[in-house]
Design a protein around this motif. Structure first.
Motif, PDB file in Angstrom:
ATOM      1  N   ASP A 198       0.803  -1.228   0.000  1.00 27.27           N
ATOM      2  CA  ASP A 198       0.000   0.000   0.000  1.00 27.27           C
ATOM      3  C   ASP A 198       0.835   1.277   0.000  1.00 27.27           C
ATOM      4  O   ASP A 198       0.305   2.353  -0.258  1.00 27.27           O
ATOM      5  N   THR A 199       2.098   1.198   0.340  1.00 30.10           N
ATOM      6  CA  THR A 199       2.930   2.392   0.455  1.00 30.10           C
ATOM      7  C   THR A 199       3.151   3.016  -0.920  1.00 30.10           C
ATOM      8  O   THR A 199       3.465   2.301  -1.878  1.00 30.10           O
ATOM      9  N   VAL A 224       4.500  -5.675 -10.197  1.00 26.58           N
ATOM     10  CA  VAL A 224       4.311  -4.926  -8.953  1.00 26.58           C
ATOM     11  C   VAL A 224       3.503  -3.654  -9.200  1.00 26.58           C
ATOM     12  O   VAL A 224       2.733  -3.220  -8.331  1.00 26.58           O
ATOM     13  N   TYR A 225       3.620  -3.073 -10.381  1.00 23.73           N
ATOM     14  CA  TYR A 225       2.805  -1.898 -10.705  1.00 23.73           C
ATOM     15  C   TYR A 225       1.345  -2.294 -10.902  1.00 23.73           C
ATOM     16  O   TYR A 225       0.435  -1.645 -10.355  1.00 23.73           O
ATOM     17  N   HIS A 226       1.116  -3.333 -11.646  1.00 27.48           N
ATOM     18  CA  HIS A 226      -0.259  -3.715 -11.998  1.00 27.48           C
ATOM     19  C   HIS A 226      -1.000  -4.388 -10.838  1.00 27.48           C
ATOM     20  O   HIS A 226      -2.241  -4.314 -10.781  1.00 27.48           O
ATOM     21  N   LEU A 227      -0.289  -5.006  -9.915  1.00 30.88           N
ATOM     22  CA  LEU A 227      -0.931  -5.831  -8.892  1.00 30.88           C
ATOM     23  C   LEU A 227      -0.896  -5.241  -7.489  1.00 30.88           C
ATOM     24  O   LEU A 227      -1.442  -5.845  -6.564  1.00 30.88           O
ATOM     25  N   ALA A 231       1.618   1.138  -5.828  1.00 31.05           N
ATOM     26  CA  ALA A 231       2.435   1.590  -6.949  1.00 31.05           C
ATOM     27  C   ALA A 231       1.653   2.606  -7.776  1.00 31.05           C
ATOM     28  O   ALA A 231       0.647   2.268  -8.397  1.00 31.05           O
ATOM     29  N   ARG A 232       2.106   3.840  -7.760  1.00 30.31           N
ATOM     30  CA  ARG A 232       1.374   4.934  -8.418  1.00 30.31           C
ATOM     31  C   ARG A 232       1.780   5.137  -9.873  1.00 30.31           C
ATOM     32  O   ARG A 232       0.980   5.557 -10.692  1.00 30.31           O
TER      33      ARG A 232
END
Length: 302
Positions: A198-199, A224-227, A231-232
C-alpha cells in the motif's frame, strides 16, 4: 557513461558498522549526504544480488545533489563477503536482507551521528526505501509485499510504517508457475504477493529485460505496478535491460544496455516522485511528468 557534474558538495562515509552478533558478520553501511542543507530526507537503498554498498553511484550522486541522504547496507550475498551456497546462512539470506534493512532504519540516528556535520540536519520522518533487482524485492517487503508459502498463502508481514515511499527498480514479478526449474528449486522466496503493498511507490522497468529466472518476458518486471495498490507510476525504458541503462556503476562492464539517457530518466523520475511523495515539493512530479519522456521511455500512472 561519465559521472554527472553537479555544483553540490557531498560527504560520503564508509563503513559505518552496526554490530549484529547473530548475523555472523557485522552490518556495514555507506552514508552519502549533501554538505549543506537541513531537514534532509533519507533514502535507504538495497543493492542487487552480489553487489555492495558501493553500487548505484549514478543514482546516489543525483539523489544527494537533490538534497537526499542515501544509506546503503552491504548484504550477506555481496561477493565482497565471499559467502557460498554451502554456508548455513545462505538459504535465508533473503530474510536477513529484510532484517538488515530494519536494523538500518532502527539505527538511523547512530548512522547519522557517524557522519561529520550531519547530525541535526536530517528529517528521518521523511524516509523512503529504494532497491534494484533482488533489492527491489527486499525493500518491497517493507512497503507491504509478502512472500507466498508452499501452500500459496501470504507469509510474514514485514511492512514498516516508518517508510513513507518506495522506488522499485527492475523488481521481479509474481511466480504463477513461470519460474524456470532452477529458480523454483533455489529461490522459493521469489513468490511475492503484492496485494498488500500500500505504500506509495514508483516502478521502473526496461521493456527488453528478459530474465533467465522466468519464462515470461519483460512484462514480468511490471507486475508490482499492476498488482499492488501502492504503486502509483510505472516508468518503462525503451530498449532498457536489467541495469536500466547503467544505474549500478559508471562505465560498468556489466551494463548490457548502456544509455546515459535512460539513466537520466531513472534519476529524474525517481527524484521527482520522492520529492512529491515525501511532501518536499508537491509539484515536482507533475512538473516532471508534463514533458513526455519519449523516445527514451514512457510513463503510466493510476
Amino acid at each position: 557513461m561519465s559521472p554527472h557534474e553537479t555544483s553540490s558538495q557531498v560527504i560520503s562515509v564508509r563503513p559505518v558498522t552496526l554490530p549484529v552478533p547473530a548475523r555472523g558478520l557485522d552490518l556495514q553501511v555507506r552514508v552519502t549526504a549533501p554538505i549543506a542543507g537541513t531537514g534532509l530526507p533519507v533514502i535507504v537503498f538495497a543493492h542487487g544480488f552480489g553487489q555492495s554498498m558501493l553500487a548505484a553511484d549514478p543514482l546516489v550522486d543525483h539523489w544527494t545533489a537533490n538534497g537526499f541522504v542515501v544509506v546503503q547496507p552491504t548484504f550477506l550475498d555481496s561477493v565482497a563477503l565471499g559467502l557460498t551456497p554451502a554456508d548455513p546462512r545462505y538459504p535465508t539470506i533473503w530474510r536477513t536482507r529484510i532484517d538488515d534493512l530494519v536494523q538500518v532504519i532502527d539505527e538511523l540516528e547512530t548512522i547519522i551521528t557517524a557522519v561529520p556535520g550531519l547530525p541535526g540536519r536530517v528529517d528521518t520522518d521523511r524516509l523512503a526505501v529504494a532497491g534494484h533487482s533482488w533489492g527491489g524485492q527486499s525493500v518491497g517487503m517493507l512497503l507491504g509485499a509478502r512472500v507466498l508459502d508452499a501452500d500459496g498463502q501470504p507469509g510474514e508481514d514485514r511492512t514498516d510504517s516508518r517508510v513513507k515511499a518506495g522506488v522499485l527498480l527492475s523488481t521481479t514479478g509474481i511466480a504463477r508457475g513461470d519460474l524456470v526449474p532452477f529458480a523454483q528449486e533455489n529461490f522459493a522466496f521469489m513468490s511475492p504477493d503484492f496485494t498488500q503493498l500500500d505504500t506509495p511507490s514508483i516502478v521502473v522497468a526496461g521493456d527488453h529485460d528478459q530474465s533467465a529466472l522466468s519464462t515470461r518476458g519483460p512484462d514480468w518486471f511490471t507486475d508490482v505496478y499492476h498488482l499492488s495498490p501502492g504503486a502509483r507510476h510505472l516508468v518503462t525504458l525503451h530498449g532498457g535491460e536489467h541495469t536500466l541503462g547503467g544505474i549500478q556503476d559508471y562505465s560498468s562492464t556489466a551494463t548490457t544496455d548502456e544509455s546515459p539517457e535512460r539513466v537520466e530518466l531513472v534519476r529524474r523520475t525517481t527524484t521527482a516522485f520522492l520529492k512529491t511523495a515525501l511532501g518536499i515539493d508537491e509539484a515536482a512530479w507533475s512538473d516532471m511528468a508534463a514533458t513526455p519522456p519519449e523516445p527514451v521511455g514512457h510513463i503510466d500512472s493510476k
